[in-house]
Design an enzyme around this catalytic site. Structure first.
Site, PDB file in Angstrom:
ATOM      1  N   CYS A  25       0.594  -1.447  -0.006  1.00  0.00           N
ATOM      2  CA  CYS A  25       0.069   0.027   0.003  1.00  0.00           C
ATOM      3  C   CYS A  25       0.443   1.504   0.140  1.00  0.00           C
ATOM      4  O   CYS A  25       0.584   2.576   0.236  1.00  0.00           O
ATOM      5  CB  CYS A  25      -0.746   0.172   1.289  1.00  0.00           C
ATOM      6  SG  CYS A  25      -1.662  -1.519   1.252  1.00  0.00           S
ATOM      7  N   HIS A  79      -3.497   7.279   6.493  1.00  0.00           N
ATOM      8  CA  HIS A  79      -3.595   5.919   5.673  1.00  0.00           C
ATOM      9  C   HIS A  79      -4.608   5.336   5.612  1.00  0.00           C
ATOM     10  O   HIS A  79      -5.408   4.737   5.082  1.00  0.00           O
ATOM     11  CB  HIS A  79      -2.081   5.471   6.345  1.00  0.00           C
ATOM     12  CG  HIS A  79      -2.592   4.192   5.929  1.00  0.00           C
ATOM     13  ND1 HIS A  79      -2.519   3.815   4.088  1.00  0.00           N
ATOM     14  CD2 HIS A  79      -2.177   1.997   5.918  1.00  0.00           C
ATOM     15  CE1 HIS A  79      -2.666   2.799   3.631  1.00  0.00           C
ATOM     16  NE2 HIS A  79      -2.348   1.873   4.614  1.00  0.00           N
ATOM     17  N   GLU A 108      -2.136   4.803  14.027  1.00  0.00           N
ATOM     18  CA  GLU A 108      -1.860   5.517  13.108  1.00  0.00           C
ATOM     19  C   GLU A 108      -2.011   7.306  13.984  1.00  0.00           C
ATOM     20  O   GLU A 108      -1.218   7.742  14.360  1.00  0.00           O
ATOM     21  CB  GLU A 108      -2.304   6.033  12.155  1.00  0.00           C
ATOM     22  CG  GLU A 108      -2.106   7.087  11.167  1.00  0.00           C
ATOM     23  CD  GLU A 108      -2.000   6.971   9.538  1.00  0.00           C
ATOM     24  OE1 GLU A 108      -1.854   7.912   8.401  1.00  0.00           O
ATOM     25  OE2 GLU A 108      -3.387   6.194   9.121  1.00  0.00           O
ATOM     26  N   LYS A 121     -10.538   7.269   2.120  1.00  0.00           N
ATOM     27  CA  LYS A 121     -10.729   5.674   2.535  1.00  0.00           C
ATOM     28  C   LYS A 121     -11.892   5.763   2.351  1.00  0.00           C
ATOM     29  O   LYS A 121     -12.726   4.955   2.020  1.00  0.00           O
ATOM     30  CB  LYS A 121      -9.445   5.258   2.673  1.00  0.00           C
ATOM     31  CG  LYS A 121      -8.306   5.021   2.043  1.00  0.00           C
ATOM     32  CD  LYS A 121      -7.362   3.511   3.004  1.00  0.00           C
ATOM     33  CE  LYS A 121      -6.051   3.256   2.810  1.00  0.00           C
ATOM     34  NZ  LYS A 121      -5.568   4.709   2.163  1.00  0.00           N
ATOM     35  N   HIS A 133     -10.091   1.598  -0.494  1.00  0.00           N
ATOM     36  CA  HIS A 133      -7.927   1.177  -0.349  1.00  0.00           C
ATOM     37  C   HIS A 133      -7.716   0.931  -1.515  1.00  0.00           C
ATOM     38  O   HIS A 133      -8.048  -0.574  -1.977  1.00  0.00           O
ATOM     39  CB  HIS A 133      -7.847   0.513   0.868  1.00  0.00           C
ATOM     40  CG  HIS A 133      -6.824   0.226   1.616  1.00  0.00           C
ATOM     41  ND1 HIS A 133      -5.470   0.734   0.241  1.00  0.00           N
ATOM     42  CD2 HIS A 133      -6.224  -0.489   2.771  1.00  0.00           C
ATOM     43  CE1 HIS A 133      -4.275   0.596   1.072  1.00  0.00           C
ATOM     44  NE2 HIS A 133      -4.453  -0.273   1.669  1.00  0.00           N
ATOM     45  N   PHE A 177       1.481  -3.712   4.252  1.00  0.00           N
ATOM     46  CA  PHE A 177       2.003  -4.884   4.568  1.00  0.00           C
ATOM     47  C   PHE A 177       3.121  -4.685   4.556  1.00  0.00           C
ATOM     48  O   PHE A 177       3.930  -4.881   3.402  1.00  0.00           O
ATOM     49  CB  PHE A 177       1.409  -5.941   4.547  1.00  0.00           C
ATOM     50  CG  PHE A 177      -0.273  -6.112   4.354  1.00  0.00           C
ATOM     51  CD1 PHE A 177      -0.857  -5.374   5.567  1.00  0.00           C
ATOM     52  CD2 PHE A 177      -1.212  -6.597   3.960  1.00  0.00           C
ATOM     53  CE1 PHE A 177      -1.846  -5.360   6.107  1.00  0.00           C
ATOM     54  CE2 PHE A 177      -2.428  -7.304   3.859  1.00  0.00           C
ATOM     55  CZ  PHE A 177      -2.868  -6.451   4.918  1.00  0.00           C
TER      56      PHE A 177
END
Length: 421
Positions: A171, A311, A322, A343, A348, A407
């Site tokens: 991502c 994010h 976050e 998002k 996403h 990830f």
């Protein structure tokens, strides 16, 4: 990590292109985001019955024939089609059809990231292999599938012979692409770059894989409200698709050719968590350090930020971690700035998320308008910042931070700044 204003040339954004679940170009996407338009719905690209998650934020009404021939459509995976469309808008906005006068073709390059590349093409050809044998696999399978082909195709279309490659970091892919491209310009290794990301991963295998990880929202009866970053009832992310691509160039070159400077790409920070294949570390150290490095790279202090496009995936761990990282970085100032997640509307976009969200930051700096974070209903005591839940906000945005965490522990953060002569 150094760079940016402190050690190199300033980097201008002179063109942007977007293909998103809420719009097929920059104007429509931006207006939809400001209006709080949800992009979620039931999956239409395949029969998702039997899947635990049956919803996605799909790109709607996209006709690739607007940008390419029928032969190209047959030979380009959907992620490549998105890249071509977004690059076309970005180049036109920048007033370019190729390297500008006085610019050697080897000084104009392309870096376009993708988390999984042509996953739909991979699925189709695996099915062909298993059902019909190896001789029936398409001769275009490899060039349709490999993630680097997006940067390859746009470089061919526009005659760009400069640095050309793809970034693949889940991502964070497109944020890394944009940051790397800015570095090349700052150092003088390139004069202009096309940079961003593209993704088209609404496919059976992708959906099944993320669902098996328990990463996806299963709020199937409410697809428009399923992506709910920072809300206490969030249960996972909603997969999306699309592309975001920038034209980046040195500020002095942009001025010389009379290009309109939309914003500046002022800072870039990248770190690794070295913690876990999917989960962020409890102390959020990697994310906090990436944010700090990006701000320092821009020659700024954390308190000078006015907006953070988080994010903000709508997963329990990410949103909590976050928030913790932002508080640790900004201290009391964290209560004074807007921390939003688009998002909530786009879902996403995986490898394309960072580029689309960096474009949101650039537009916020340019217009002084900040999109809302929709679908908030239940406060989470561990997510306690100003997330613009009440709707679009208007306030001056001198500088904005875009966060992308992938990830594997990949962290990439970008600082966008309003251009002032």
């Amino acid at each position: 990590m150094t760079g940016g204003v402190a050690s190199g040339r300033r980097v201008a954004i002179t063109g942007m292109g977007l293909v998103t679940p809420v719009g097929l170009n920059v104007r429509d996407s931006w207006e939809a985001l400001l209006a709080g338009t949800p992009g979620g719905g039931r999956i239409t690209q395949f029969d998702a019955e039997g899947f635990t998650a049956r919803i996605a934020c799909e790109v709607k009404g996209f006709d690739p024939l607007v940008w390419m021939s029928r032969k190209e459509v047959r030979r380009y995976d959907r992620f490549l089609q998105f890249a071509v469309a977004a690059a076309d808008e970005a180049m036109k906005m920048a007033g370019l059809s190729g390297p500008p006068a006085g610019c050697d073709a080897h000084s104009f390059g392309a870096i376009i990231g993708s988390g999984v590349g042509g996953i739909a093409t991979l699925e189709a050809n695996c099915n062909t292999l298993f059902r019909r044998g190896p001789t029936r696999v398409s001769p275009f399978f490899i060039p349709m599938f490999i993630p680097d082909m997006a940067s390859g195709l746009v470089s061919i279309r526009y005659g760009l012979q400069g640095p050309n490659y793809a970034t693949v970091s889940a991502c964070a892919s497109s944020a890394h692409a944009i940051g790397d491209a800015a570095r090349l310009i700052e150092r003088g290794d390139a004069e202009l770059m096309l940079a961003g990301g593209t993704e088209a991963a609404v496919t059976p295998i992708t959906l099944a894989g993320f669902a098996a990880m328990k990463a996806l929202s299963t709020r199937n009866d409410d697809p428009e409200g399923a992506s709910r970053p920072f809300d206490a009832t969030r249960d996972g992310f909603v997969i999306g698709e699309g592309a975001g691509i920038f034209v980046l160039e040195a500020v002095d070159r942009a001025r010389e050719r009379g290009a309109e400077i939309l914003a500046e790409l002022a800072g870039y920070g990248a770190t690794g968590d070295a913690h876990h294949i999917t989960a962020p570390p409890p102390d959020a150290q990697g994310a906090r350090t990436a944010m700090r490095l990006a701000i320092e790279d821009a020659g700024m202090e954390p308190g000078e930020l006015d907006y953070i496009n988080a994010h903000g995936t709508s997963t329990p761990h990410n949103d909590r971690s976050e928030t913790r990282a932002i508080r640790a970085l900004l201290g009391p100032r964290a209560d004074e700035i807007v921390v939003g997640s688009t998002k909530s509307m786009t879902g996403h976009l995986l490898g394309a998320a960072g580029a689309v969200e960096a474009a949101v930051c650039a537009l916020a700096c340019r217009t002084g308008r900040i999109p809302p974070t929709i679908n908030f209903s239940v406060p989470d005591e561990e997510c306690d910042l100003e997330y613009a839940h009440g709707g679009m906000m208007e306030r001056p945005v001198r500088a904005a931070l875009s966060n992308s965490f992938g990830f594997g522990g990949h962290n990439a953060c970008l600082v966008l700044r309003r251009h002032e002569d």
